[in-house]
Design an enzyme around this catalytic site. Sequence first.
Site, short mmCIF file in Angstrom:
data_model
loop_
_atom_site.label_atom_id
_atom_site.label_comp_id
_atom_site.label_asym_id
_atom_site.label_seq_id
_atom_site.Cartn_x
_atom_site.Cartn_y
_atom_site.Cartn_z
N ASN A 12 1.29 -1.24 0.27
CA ASN A 12 0.02 -0.16 -0.08
C ASN A 12 1.19 1.73 0.01
OD1 ASN A 12 -1.67 -1.85 0.42
ND2 ASN A 12 -2.49 -1.72 2.33
N HIS B 233 -18.37 35.24 -30.84
CA HIS B 233 -19.64 34.58 -31.10
C HIS B 233 -20.04 33.57 -32.13
CE1 HIS B 233 -22.13 36.87 -27.93
NE2 HIS B 233 -21.29 37.62 -28.57
N SER C 40 -8.96 11.73 -47.85
CA SER C 40 -9.45 10.36 -47.46
C SER C 40 -9.63 9.46 -48.84
CB SER C 40 -10.99 11.43 -48.44
OG SER C 40 -12.48 10.58 -49.53
N LYS D 224 -10.02 15.61 -50.77
CA LYS D 224 -9.52 16.06 -50.09
C LYS D 224 -8.05 15.74 -48.69
CE LYS D 224 -13.13 16.28 -47.13
NZ LYS D 224 -13.62 15.48 -46.39
N GLU E 219 -8.08 17.06 -35.15
CA GLU E 219 -9.25 16.75 -34.97
C GLU E 219 -9.31 15.69 -33.74
OE1 GLU E 219 -12.26 16.80 -39.30
OE2 GLU E 219 -10.14 15.90 -38.81
N1 ARG Z 1 -1.58 -3.43 -7.42
C1 ARG Z 1 -2.25 -3.23 -6.32
C2 ARG Z 1 -2.15 -1.30 -6.53
O1 ARG Z 1 -2.27 -1.01 -7.19
C3 ARG Z 1 -1.34 -2.55 -5.54
C4 ARG Z 1 -1.29 -2.61 -3.81
C5 ARG Z 1 -2.28 -3.43 -3.08
N2 ARG Z 1 -2.49 -3.70 -1.73
C6 ARG Z 1 -3.05 -4.74 -1.49
N3 ARG Z 1 -3.95 -4.18 -0.06
N4 ARG Z 1 -3.98 -5.59 -2.55
O2 ARG Z 1 -3.18 -1.05 -6.19
#
Ligand code: ARG
Length: 460
Positions: free
Chosen positions: A110, A156, A277, A283, A290
């Site tokens: 995390n 406008h 085109s 064209k 675009e």
């Molecule tokens: N692949 C996960 C993400 O992109 C990594 C973190 C995963 N953490 C967990 N507690 N499962 O968020």
Amino acid sequence: MSQTWSQRFDGTLHPAIVEFNASISFDIQLIEYDLDGSIAHAQMLAHTGIISGDEAGQLVAGLQQIRQEHRDGHLPISLDLEDVHFAVEKRLIAIVGDVGKKLHTARSRNDQVGTDTRLYLRAQIDLIRQQLRDWQQVLLHLAKENVETLIPGYTHLQRAQPISLAHHLLAYFEMADRDWERLGDVRKRVNISPLGCGALAGTTLKIDRAFTADLLNFADIYANSLDGVSDRDFVIEFLGAASIIMVHLSRLAEEVIFWATQEAGFIKLTDRCATGSSIMPQKKNPDVAELVRGKTGRVFGHLQAMLTIMKGLPLAYNKDLQEDKEGLFDSVRTVQVCLTAMIVLFQEGLEFQPSRLAAAVNEDFSNATDVADYLVTKQVPFREAYGLVGQVVKTCLLANKLLKDLTLAEWQAIHPAFEDDIYDAIKPRQVVAARNSYGGTGFNQVRKAIDRAAQILLDP
Ligand code: ARG
């Protein structure tokens, strides 16, 4: 292969879920940053005595080998590795043996993924800001060449007052400058380290978060571990800034498309950037502009998606957050390719057509305000002058004439204050030159704006 998580799992994850869960197909893009983060983490573990210096040395060497393998295209990658973090860790253990199992001490995916995403985005922001400077350079160069080229100015989408083409281009220079500033501001909140926040609550081990932050050149560290692992404000902010960049590019793209129409004819597309085109041989299409206009939609979409992903998330990490990456990567790429395309388009993809531009500013009533301003200089109150000129325009339209076609007697019949100098006052060149209020289109103002713009580009 053996499952990646603990032995409480029996390894029977359904193949569809393996695939559903995995992010490795896209987060492999983070690998260089994942390695940087892991190297810093290993060094910190040694610095704090959690592992030995020798162990850290082995981890770092293994991680460097993985970097080389990845660059050489040899790193084993498969869906059951789940994500880039597990892929690196598994490979490390395969290379250095049991000591590799120490890398993840005092760390969670995390805080790891938050670190990687920030390192990635910081580097991409720096690239985009450089591209914005290149883009500004192109606009400035074209502006310098076109201070006295006149083009109709619109409100406008009706012809309003003629302006200097340089003035028009410099408006986009200003937008790009705000984009550059805005990304610099976003970067401040990208550049904060979540490493060491752990899974959500910090760690019992005596880590040194400032040490890794320093090694990774983060300017600060998250003060709250829950916030550190679950904050994606910086992604939303970036997507907001990216969306605004796309708004600016898309507006100009729209103008290019209009300028290239047969109706306007203000530019010709060169063969460097225009396409044909499949059925209509005559064209020549403004596809580049675009596509820029069209690609704007996906960046806005990614911003909406990210806001929606976040709105109901309880603290702290939730797997929903894995959904931050594809939209972010796609937005980064989209902004980068669109900036490159616009740079090429304005460098060699279009040519302004002086004769069409001159005709456009000479054949309408876009000098009408100047007649009113003329009367104002002869002490006629503006609202009265405005009314009189309205009548003149009406008369001219009925007689199929332009203002410049009126005789002096006709002018004086409208108001005795008109003198011979009215003819000069309504010439397009004079009309533009005279708008010398600060920030206006008058040539002197535009030259000053060019100097200011050049100064901006001199500052790093
Ligand atoms: N692949 C996960 C993400 O992109 C990594 C973190 C995963 N953490 C967990 N507690 N499962 O968020």
